[in-house]
Design a protein around this motif. Structure first.
Motif, PDB file in Angstrom:
ATOM      1  N   SER A 211       2.537   0.531  -6.418  1.00 52.79           N
ATOM      2  CA  SER A 211       2.531   0.478  -4.954  1.00 52.79           C
ATOM      3  C   SER A 211       3.698   1.264  -4.361  1.00 52.79           C
ATOM      4  CB  SER A 211       2.580  -0.986  -4.489  1.00 52.79           C
ATOM      5  OG  SER A 211       1.493  -1.719  -4.999  1.00 52.79           O
ATOM      6  N   GLU A 212       4.885   1.084  -4.932  1.00 52.83           N
ATOM      7  CA  GLU A 212       6.033   1.836  -4.418  1.00 52.83           C
ATOM      8  C   GLU A 212       5.834   3.335  -4.612  1.00 52.83           C
ATOM      9  OE1 GLU A 212      10.806   2.446  -5.183  1.00 52.83           O
ATOM     10  OE2 GLU A 212       9.881   0.546  -5.775  1.00 52.83           O
ATOM     11  N   THR A 213       5.326   3.716  -5.784  1.00 53.25           N
ATOM     12  CA  THR A 213       5.069   5.131  -6.050  1.00 53.25           C
ATOM     13  C   THR A 213       4.126   5.723  -5.012  1.00 53.25           C
ATOM     14  OG1 THR A 213       5.361   4.769  -8.428  1.00 53.25           O
ATOM     15  CG2 THR A 213       4.178   6.766  -7.756  1.00 53.25           C
ATOM     16  N   LEU A 214       3.015   5.011  -4.750  1.00 49.30           N
ATOM     17  CA  LEU A 214       2.022   5.538  -3.814  1.00 49.30           C
ATOM     18  C   LEU A 214       2.525   5.514  -2.376  1.00 49.30           C
ATOM     19  CD1 LEU A 214      -1.324   4.122  -5.259  1.00 49.30           C
ATOM     20  CD2 LEU A 214      -0.186   6.303  -5.708  1.00 49.30           C
ATOM     21  N   SER A 215       3.432   4.582  -2.066  1.00 47.93           N
ATOM     22  CA  SER A 215       3.966   4.558  -0.700  1.00 47.93           C
ATOM     23  C   SER A 215       4.693   5.848  -0.373  1.00 47.93           C
ATOM     24  CB  SER A 215       4.910   3.359  -0.515  1.00 47.93           C
ATOM     25  OG  SER A 215       6.143   3.549  -1.197  1.00 47.93           O
ATOM     26  N   HIS A 216       5.290   6.467  -1.392  1.00 51.11           N
ATOM     27  CA  HIS A 216       5.962   7.753  -1.193  1.00 51.11           C
ATOM     28  C   HIS A 216       4.981   8.919  -1.352  1.00 51.11           C
ATOM     29  CE1 HIS A 216       9.483   5.326  -1.256  1.00 51.11           C
ATOM     30  NE2 HIS A 216       9.470   5.115  -2.573  1.00 51.11           N
TER      31      HIS A 216
ATOM     32  N   VAL B  35      -0.864   7.671   4.895  1.00 53.84           N
ATOM     33  CA  VAL B  35      -1.324   6.457   4.222  1.00 53.84           C
ATOM     34  C   VAL B  35      -0.153   5.478   4.059  1.00 53.84           C
ATOM     35  CG1 VAL B  35      -2.359   5.492   2.127  1.00 53.84           C
ATOM     36  CG2 VAL B  35      -3.116   7.727   2.992  1.00 53.84           C
ATOM     37  N   THR B  36      -0.382   4.236   4.462  1.00 51.74           N
ATOM     38  CA  THR B  36       0.601   3.164   4.312  1.00 51.74           C
ATOM     39  C   THR B  36       0.242   2.327   3.086  1.00 51.74           C
ATOM     40  OG1 THR B  36       0.899   3.075   6.717  1.00 51.74           O
ATOM     41  CG2 THR B  36       1.645   1.166   5.455  1.00 51.74           C
ATOM     42  N   VAL B  37       1.243   1.792   2.406  1.00 55.32           N
ATOM     43  CA  VAL B  37       1.016   0.939   1.243  1.00 55.32           C
ATOM     44  C   VAL B  37       1.862  -0.328   1.378  1.00 55.32           C
ATOM     45  CG1 VAL B  37       1.106   0.729  -1.267  1.00 55.32           C
ATOM     46  CG2 VAL B  37       0.590   2.948  -0.222  1.00 55.32           C
TER      47      VAL B  37
ATOM     48  N   LEU C 211       1.206  -7.177   7.386  1.00 52.75           N
ATOM     49  CA  LEU C 211       0.453  -5.926   7.489  1.00 52.75           C
ATOM     50  C   LEU C 211       0.535  -5.359   8.902  1.00 52.75           C
ATOM     51  CD1 LEU C 211      -2.790  -6.740   5.429  1.00 52.75           C
ATOM     52  CD2 LEU C 211      -0.660  -5.674   4.651  1.00 52.75           C
ATOM     53  N   ALA C 212       0.528  -6.233   9.883  1.00 48.93           N
ATOM     54  CA  ALA C 212       0.630  -5.767  11.271  1.00 48.93           C
ATOM     55  C   ALA C 212       1.939  -5.025  11.507  1.00 48.93           C
ATOM     56  CB  ALA C 212       0.512  -6.948  12.231  1.00 48.93           C
ATOM     57  N   LYS C 213       2.982  -5.409  10.753  1.00 47.63           N
ATOM     58  CA  LYS C 213       4.287  -4.752  10.869  1.00 47.63           C
ATOM     59  C   LYS C 213       4.471  -3.654   9.825  1.00 47.63           C
ATOM     60  CE  LYS C 213       6.434  -8.943  12.707  1.00 47.63           C
ATOM     61  NZ  LYS C 213       7.459  -9.991  12.503  1.00 47.63           N
ATOM     62  N   LYS C 214       3.424  -3.442   8.988  1.00 48.72           N
ATOM     63  CA  LYS C 214       3.440  -2.423   7.939  1.00 48.72           C
ATOM     64  C   LYS C 214       4.630  -2.582   6.993  1.00 48.72           C
ATOM     65  CE  LYS C 214       0.608   0.987  10.310  1.00 48.72           C
ATOM     66  NZ  LYS C 214       0.420   2.389  10.701  1.00 48.72           N
ATOM     67  N   ARG C 215       4.898  -3.822   6.617  1.00 51.33           N
ATOM     68  CA  ARG C 215       5.957  -4.072   5.648  1.00 51.33           C
ATOM     69  C   ARG C 215       5.484  -3.658   4.260  1.00 51.33           C
ATOM     70  NH1 ARG C 215       7.677 -10.155   7.584  1.00 51.33           N
ATOM     71  NH2 ARG C 215       8.906  -9.549   9.422  1.00 51.33           N
ATOM     72  N   PHE C 216       6.357  -3.012   3.497  1.00 48.60           N
ATOM     73  CA  PHE C 216       5.968  -2.638   2.138  1.00 48.60           C
ATOM     74  C   PHE C 216       5.874  -3.861   1.241  1.00 48.60           C
ATOM     75  CE2 PHE C 216       7.401  -1.913  -2.237  1.00 48.60           C
ATOM     76  CZ  PHE C 216       6.269  -1.254  -2.693  1.00 48.60           C
ATOM     77  N   LEU C 217       6.934  -4.634   1.146  1.00 50.66           N
ATOM     78  CA  LEU C 217       6.972  -5.804   0.277  1.00 50.66           C
ATOM     79  C   LEU C 217       6.777  -7.050   1.123  1.00 50.66           C
ATOM     80  CD1 LEU C 217       7.412  -7.092  -2.498  1.00 50.66           C
ATOM     81  CD2 LEU C 217       9.884  -7.029  -2.041  1.00 50.66           C
ATOM     82  N   ILE C 218       5.658  -7.749   0.878  1.00 52.41           N
ATOM     83  CA  ILE C 218       5.351  -8.964   1.624  1.00 52.41           C
ATOM     84  C   ILE C 218       5.480 -10.146   0.665  1.00 52.41           C
ATOM     85  CG2 ILE C 218       3.609 -10.203   2.963  1.00 52.41           C
ATOM     86  CD1 ILE C 218       2.415  -7.474   3.716  1.00 52.41           C
ATOM     87  N   ILE C 219       6.521 -10.933   0.859  1.00 49.09           N
ATOM     88  CA  ILE C 219       6.743 -12.139   0.050  1.00 49.09           C
ATOM     89  C   ILE C 219       6.432 -13.316   0.971  1.00 49.09           C
ATOM     90  CG2 ILE C 219       8.368 -13.412  -1.382  1.00 49.09           C
ATOM     91  CD1 ILE C 219       9.966 -10.880  -1.751  1.00 49.09           C
ATOM     92  N   PRO C 220       5.234 -13.899   0.850  1.00 45.41           N
ATOM     93  CA  PRO C 220       4.726 -14.758   1.919  1.00 45.41           C
ATOM     94  C   PRO C 220       5.096 -16.235   1.856  1.00 45.41           C
ATOM     95  CG  PRO C 220       2.994 -14.343   0.334  1.00 45.41           C
ATOM     96  CD  PRO C 220       4.198 -13.590  -0.138  1.00 45.41           C
ATOM     97  N   ASP C 221       5.974 -16.640   0.947  1.00 43.94           N
ATOM     98  CA  ASP C 221       6.329 -18.060   0.900  1.00 43.94           C
ATOM     99  C   ASP C 221       7.784 -18.214   0.470  1.00 43.94           C
ATOM    100  OD1 ASP C 221       6.224 -18.833  -2.260  1.00 43.94           O
ATOM    101  OD2 ASP C 221       4.694 -17.354  -1.772  1.00 43.94           O
ATOM    102  N   ARG C 222       8.362 -19.338   0.862  1.00 42.76           N
ATOM    103  CA  ARG C 222       9.794 -19.557   0.639  1.00 42.76           C
ATOM    104  C   ARG C 222      10.176 -19.613  -0.837  1.00 42.76           C
ATOM    105  NH1 ARG C 222      13.719 -23.502   0.144  1.00 42.76           N
ATOM    106  NH2 ARG C 222      15.676 -23.008   1.267  1.00 42.76           N
ATOM    107  N   PRO C 223       9.440 -20.330  -1.718  1.00 41.15           N
ATOM    108  CA  PRO C 223       9.846 -20.344  -3.127  1.00 41.15           C
ATOM    109  C   PRO C 223       9.901 -18.946  -3.740  1.00 41.15           C
ATOM    110  CG  PRO C 223       8.291 -22.103  -2.709  1.00 41.15           C
ATOM    111  CD  PRO C 223       8.317 -21.257  -1.459  1.00 41.15           C
ATOM    112  N   ALA C 224       8.966 -18.092  -3.380  1.00 39.21           N
ATOM    113  CA  ALA C 224       8.989 -16.733  -3.910  1.00 39.21           C
ATOM    114  C   ALA C 224      10.202 -15.970  -3.398  1.00 39.21           C
ATOM    115  CB  ALA C 224       7.703 -16.001  -3.538  1.00 39.21           C
ATOM    116  N   ARG C 225      10.510 -16.138  -2.119  1.00 45.64           N
ATOM    117  CA  ARG C 225      11.672 -15.432  -1.556  1.00 45.64           C
ATOM    118  C   ARG C 225      12.969 -15.921  -2.181  1.00 45.64           C
ATOM    119  NH1 ARG C 225       8.484 -16.046   3.135  1.00 45.64           N
ATOM    120  NH2 ARG C 225       9.619 -17.918   3.797  1.00 45.64           N
ATOM    121  N   VAL C 226      13.093 -17.243  -2.367  1.00 49.54           N
ATOM    122  CA  VAL C 226      14.309 -17.799  -2.975  1.00 49.54           C
ATOM    123  C   VAL C 226      14.478 -17.282  -4.402  1.00 49.54           C
ATOM    124  CG1 VAL C 226      15.384 -19.923  -3.816  1.00 49.54           C
ATOM    125  CG2 VAL C 226      14.383 -19.853  -1.522  1.00 49.54           C
ATOM    126  N   ALA C 227      13.380 -17.273  -5.167  1.00 46.50           N
ATOM    127  CA  ALA C 227      13.464 -16.801  -6.554  1.00 46.50           C
ATOM    128  C   ALA C 227      13.868 -15.331  -6.603  1.00 46.50           C
ATOM    129  CB  ALA C 227      12.123 -17.011  -7.245  1.00 46.50           C
TER     130      ALA C 227
END
Length: 264
Positions: free
Chosen positions: A151-156, A163-165, A214-230
């Motif tokens: 995903s990061e590769t294709l974003s560039h 194209v957004t990724v 997606l509305a903000k076109k964020r590349f990395l979407i970590i959608p919950d607190r446990p994932a963000r904390v980890a």
């Protein structure tokens, strides 16, 4: 109003994403491996992400019915895992073929469409396991990390074509993902199922945060607190992260030794 294709759209996060895209007024093509789907919220197409011919058919469907595609959501995947000396190479082949190469095939199939349009959005479902790497999950961690890297590769690579990724990296939430676990390491499945079934988060909860990202076109979407904390613990408190991961490994080792002694 966007034209959206979602793989793995018959259940779990895929179904939740479909429902929320439809609720926002988008046209959505739901795809999955079943031959039919009984839902009433838009068209359905059988798509096995392992089959290049199915991907060609999906491109042809979008061209014929919509004249192209705006958002490709590579969401289909399976659960897997196990200790490195227990999980079989056939299991590795299966999860690589579905969870990683399925995403690769989708990106390859629709990139010519997006380049031709000079626009498009690729959304790849990875996992927090693509960012942090717990023990006894080497195959799953590896393919999900590969999805993040792709995903990061294709974003560039695709930026010059408009194209957004984005890549989605949730932790465990309530879904039927554990039903797809077919591993030889039988000690893994109960733990995975428990983490999924006892999570307070639903697929709808995750989908809501994903669409906001997606509305903000964020590349990395970590959608919950446990994932963000980890993720943040690994980045900024690596010794603590390492201690936590090794405690998990030690517990599994202890259970395996006890089972070995019991069964002789």
């Amino acid at each position: 109003m966007s034209r959206v294709l979602v793989t793995g759209g018959a259940s779990g996060l895929g179904a939740a994403l479909v429902a929320q895209f439809v609720a926002q007024g988008h046209q959505v093509l739901r795809t999955d491996i079943g031959t039919t789907f009984a839902g009433d919220d838009g068209p359905y197409l059988r798509l096995d992400v392992r089959d290049p011919a199915d991907w060609d058919a999906a491109v042809a469907w979008c061209d014929e019915h919509w004249g192209g595609l705006d958002i490709l959501v590579n969401n289909a995947g399976i659960a897997t895992g196990g200790r490195i000396d227990v999980e079989t190479l056939d299991e590795w082949d299966r999860v690589v073929d579905i969870n990683l190469m399925g995403v690769v095939r989708g990106c390859r199939a629709f990139t010519p469409v997006f380049k031709r349009q000079r626009s498009g959005y690729i959304v790849n479902t990875a996992s927090v396991a693509g960012l942090i790497h717990p023990p006894m999950m080497s195959s799953y961690n590896t393919v999900k990390a590969g999805v993040v890297a792709l995903s990061e590769t294709l974003s560039h690579e695709l930026h010059p074509y408009g194209v957004t990724v984005s890549v989605i990296s949730p932790s465990f939430f309530q879904t039927n993902l554990a039903d797809s676990f077919q591993g030889a390491d039988k000690a893994m499945e109960p733990g995975v199922r428990k983490l999924v079934e006892k999570s307070p988060r639903t697929a709808d909860d995750i989908a809501t945060v994903v669409l906001a990202g997606l509305a903000k076109k964020r590349f990395l979407i970590i959608p919950d607190r446990p994932a963000r904390v980890a993720y943040l613990t690994k980045r900024w408190a690596r010794p603590l992260y390492d201690r936590q991961m090794r405690k998990v490994a030690a517990k599994v080792h202890q259970r395996a030794e006890q089972a070995h002694q019991t069964h002789g």
